[in-house]
Enzyme design. Structure first.
Site, PDB file in Angstrom:
ATOM      1  N   HIS A 182     -39.223  32.169  16.066  1.00  0.00           N
ATOM      2  CA  HIS A 182     -40.363  31.852  17.566  1.00  0.00           C
ATOM      3  C   HIS A 182     -40.659  33.710  16.973  1.00  0.00           C
ATOM      4  O   HIS A 182     -39.953  35.239  17.165  1.00  0.00           O
ATOM      5  CB  HIS A 182     -40.486  32.304  18.240  1.00  0.00           C
ATOM      6  CG  HIS A 182     -39.409  31.986  19.628  1.00  0.00           C
ATOM      7  ND1 HIS A 182     -39.631  33.872  20.245  1.00  0.00           N
ATOM      8  CD2 HIS A 182     -37.951  31.991  19.493  1.00  0.00           C
ATOM      9  CE1 HIS A 182     -38.206  33.324  20.930  1.00  0.00           C
ATOM     10  NE2 HIS A 182     -37.876  32.020  20.928  1.00  0.00           N
ATOM     11  N   CYS A 198     -32.099  30.402  20.079  1.00  0.00           N
ATOM     12  CA  CYS A 198     -33.221  30.510  19.225  1.00  0.00           C
ATOM     13  C   CYS A 198     -33.589  31.481  18.813  1.00  0.00           C
ATOM     14  O   CYS A 198     -32.603  32.811  18.779  1.00  0.00           O
ATOM     15  CB  CYS A 198     -34.931  30.481  20.109  1.00  0.00           C
ATOM     16  SG  CYS A 198     -35.284  29.256  20.377  1.00  0.00           S
TER      17      CYS A 198
END
Length: 222
Positions: A182, A198
């Site tokens: 992301h 992440c």
């Protein structure tokens, strides 16, 4: 007396040369301060009070020793995306993330890949494995998982997508996991061990990748 003055001038000249040389070496350091000034009238070099701290601060680039020892020169730093040669048997469209290099490779045809800088999981939160892209979302909303909220009591249960959202401009979801590739509203964290597992990218880079990667694409984390 004249000989003493001459030696003093030579000493001041050598000092100024050393200071200017160190200035050039450390030019990439974060905060610039006033450079040294030569006072010819009084045969002195005036140095700003913060200058010594500036000279002693860590350099922005890896030391030459890192190159000589074969260490990855880009580890822990942000590198603008660029095309590299990359040998792999994986099909074009595959994503390979080399966490120790803070690098994400989008495999292209002809032995090439697009290399992007990524932030990876900090100590205790890194992982390895193979997943597939299960979803893609522009300006995703964010629901911090329970374990993260337990560590950070200040986090909201829900945050709408937008410029202030930690997931940034795009999110690429990995399988049934809570992990994503992301964007970020903290671009300075890209190229660091900074996440809870992440993979963070700058908003510009994640948009660039988002437009290329397909649902179902293999993602290999090394």
């Amino acid at each position: 007396m004249s000989e003493l003055r001459a030696r003093t001038r030579r000493g001041m000249g050598r000092l100024l040369f050393t200071v200017l040389l160190l200035t050039a070496i450390n030019h990439a350091a974060a905060d610039q301060v006033s450079p040294p000034l030569l006072d010819k009238k009084n045969n002195r070099v005036w140095i700003d009070s913060g200058y010594i701290g500036f000279l002693m601060s860590p350099p922005a680039s890896p030391p030459r020793r890192a190159w000589e020892e074969g260490a990855n020169p880009h580890a822990g730093t942000f590198v603008p995306r660029h095309v590299v040669s990359y040998r792999t048997r994986e099909a074009p469209g595959t994503i390979i993330i080399e966490t120790r290099k803070y690098a994400l490779y989008y495999i292209e045809a002809g032995g090439k890949a697009l290399r992007y800088s990524v932030g990876v999981g900090r100590e205790g939160y890194g992982w390895r494995g193979t997943e597939a892209v299960s979803a893609k979302r522009p300006w995703p909303d964010w629901r911090p998982p329970a374990d993260m909220r337990a560590r950070r009591r200040d986090l909201p249960a829900y945050m709408a997508g937008g410029a202030d959202n930690p997931l940034g401009a795009r999110a690429i979801y990995l399988g049934d996991t809570l992990y994503r590739i992301h964007g970020s509203n903290e671009p300075q964290s890209v190229g660091q061990s900074s996440s809870s597992g992440c993979f963070r990218m700058t908003n510009e880079d994640v948009i660039h990748l988002y437009e290329r990667v397909k649902i179902g694409a293999k993602v290999i984390v090394l």
